[in-house]
Design a protein around this motif. Structure first.
Motif, PDB file in Angstrom:
ATOM      1  N   THR A   1       1.070  -1.170  -0.005  1.00 20.61           N
ATOM      2  CA  THR A   1      -0.185  -0.109   0.107  1.00 20.61           C
ATOM      3  C   THR A   1       0.815   1.156  -0.028  1.00 20.61           C
ATOM      4  O   THR A   1       1.970   1.316   0.725  1.00 20.61           O
ATOM      5  N   PRO A   2       0.424   2.374  -0.779  1.00 18.11           N
ATOM      6  CA  PRO A   2       1.360   3.610  -0.635  1.00 18.11           C
ATOM      7  C   PRO A   2       1.474   3.928   0.820  1.00 18.11           C
ATOM      8  O   PRO A   2       0.803   3.753   1.634  1.00 18.11           O
TER       9      PRO A   2
ATOM     10  N   THR B   1       9.458   2.934  -1.856  1.00 15.69           N
ATOM     11  CA  THR B   1      10.572   3.755  -2.457  1.00 15.69           C
ATOM     12  C   THR B   1      11.760   4.066  -1.687  1.00 15.69           C
ATOM     13  O   THR B   1      12.663   3.944  -1.949  1.00 15.69           O
TER      14      THR B   1
ATOM     15  N   ASN C   1       6.154   3.355 -11.290  1.00 17.51           N
ATOM     16  CA  ASN C   1       5.193   4.453 -11.471  1.00 17.51           C
ATOM     17  C   ASN C   1       5.816   5.798 -11.894  1.00 17.51           C
ATOM     18  O   ASN C   1       5.000   6.301 -12.880  1.00 17.51           O
TER      19      ASN C   1
ATOM     20  N   SER D   1      -4.468  10.461 -10.936  1.00 21.49           N
ATOM     21  CA  SER D   1      -3.724   9.030 -11.082  1.00 21.49           C
ATOM     22  C   SER D   1      -3.848   8.772 -12.402  1.00 21.49           C
ATOM     23  O   SER D   1      -4.634   9.389 -13.279  1.00 21.49           O
TER      24      SER D   1
ATOM     25  N   SER E   1       6.850  -0.789  -7.106  1.00 19.64           N
ATOM     26  CA  SER E   1       5.458  -0.197  -7.320  1.00 19.64           C
ATOM     27  C   SER E   1       4.326  -1.020  -6.465  1.00 19.64           C
ATOM     28  O   SER E   1       4.472  -2.273  -6.499  1.00 19.64           O
ATOM     29  N   HIS E   2       3.291  -0.152  -6.184  1.00 22.18           N
ATOM     30  CA  HIS E   2       1.963  -1.003  -5.760  1.00 22.18           C
ATOM     31  C   HIS E   2       1.516  -1.867  -6.933  1.00 22.18           C
ATOM     32  O   HIS E   2       0.337  -2.413  -6.714  1.00 22.18           O
TER      33      HIS E   2
ATOM     34  N   LEU F   1       0.965   8.644   5.858  1.00 24.38           N
ATOM     35  CA  LEU F   1       0.433   9.418   4.626  1.00 24.38           C
ATOM     36  C   LEU F   1      -0.065  11.087   4.784  1.00 24.38           C
ATOM     37  O   LEU F   1      -0.130  11.507   3.767  1.00 24.38           O
TER      38      LEU F   1
ATOM     39  N   TYR G   1      -1.314  13.588   1.928  1.00 25.59           N
ATOM     40  CA  TYR G   1      -2.551  13.017   1.489  1.00 25.59           C
ATOM     41  C   TYR G   1      -3.765  13.571   1.749  1.00 25.59           C
ATOM     42  O   TYR G   1      -4.019  13.988   3.083  1.00 25.59           O
TER      43      TYR G   1
ATOM     44  N   ASN H   1      -6.523   4.187   1.597  1.00 26.45           N
ATOM     45  CA  ASN H   1      -5.292   3.390   1.523  1.00 26.45           C
ATOM     46  C   ASN H   1      -5.145   2.729   3.023  1.00 26.45           C
ATOM     47  O   ASN H   1      -4.829   1.668   3.182  1.00 26.45           O
TER      48      ASN H   1
END
Ligand SMILES: Nc1ncnc2c1ncn2[C@@H]1O[C@H](COP(=O)(O)OP(=O)(O)O)[C@@H](O)[C@H]1O
Length: 186
Positions: free
Chosen positions: A8-9, A14, A32, A50, A82-83, A106, A111, A119
């Motif tokens: 999940t983000p 990263t 991404n 997105s 990447s997700h 997040l 976000y 998320n």
């Protein structure tokens, strides 16, 4: 060896990838970014800020890219970050974060409340892990809760080193399915 790093983000894909690039000079494909740079998508979703990935286009592009990178890379390790990585790689490492901790990460990233909750809820119902089971041959799970990014990078490094040396059966601590966070999001 192509290894997917999904989650999940906000779970740390990263951060961990950047640490492993530095620590081990492993090649990383930040999928991404690649999707946006090379227009590997079918449409833009303005509302959700997105794009809708074109998985067929991505698969064929990654085949070229990973061949090139595996030839260049002495270690033969290519991490697909990447997700979406679990839709592509056969070997996948799923990063997890206890939803209340994920919410904090997040929110720090700025976000919107809606995106944070969306998320957090996905993480609480093991959404990406379930997809990884469906799509991948080998699934490993790393709990990043109450750990630093450096420690999580160490976990991912240990999994990859064991896979490279054929010691996959010594990775019990990363067997998926032990986390139950279904009640962690109101
Ligand atoms: N154990 C951990 N592993 C990885 N990231 C962590 C960890 N603990 C806290 N973090 C923080 O969480 C955030 C994860 O962001 P990022 O790496 O962009 O995640 P993703 O790529 O999965 O969206 C970073 O700010 C990172 O410093």
């Amino acid at each position: 060896m192509l290894i997917g790093l999904t989650g999940t983000p906000g779970t740390g894909k990263t951060s961990v990838s950047k640490l492993l690039e530095k620590r081990r000079q492993w090649k990383v494909i930040y999928l991404n970014d690649l999707i946006k740079e090379e227009h590997l998508y079918t449409e833009v979703d303005e509302k959700r800020d997105s794009v809708v990935a074109d998985m067929e286009l991505i698969r064929s592009r990654l085949l070229e890219l990973t061949d090139e990178m595996e030839r260049e890379s002495a270690s033969k390790v290519v991490i697909l970050e990447s997700h979406l990585a679990h839709y592509i790689a056969d070997i996948i490492i799923v990063l997890r974060a206890y939803p209340p901790e994920l919410i904090k990460r997040l929110e720090k990233r700025g976000y919107s409340e809606e995106k944070v909750n969306e998320n957090a809820e996905a993480e609480s119902i093991d959404l990406i892990l379930a997809e990884a089971f469906e799509w991948c041959e080998k699934v490993f799970e790393v709990n990043t809760t109450d750990r630093t990014a450096e420690e999580t990078a160490g976990d991912v490094e240990k999994i990859i080193d064991h896979l490279l040396s054929g010691k996959e059966d010594e990775l019990h601590e990363y067997s998926p399915g032990s986390l139950d966070w279904i009640d962690s999001v109101p």
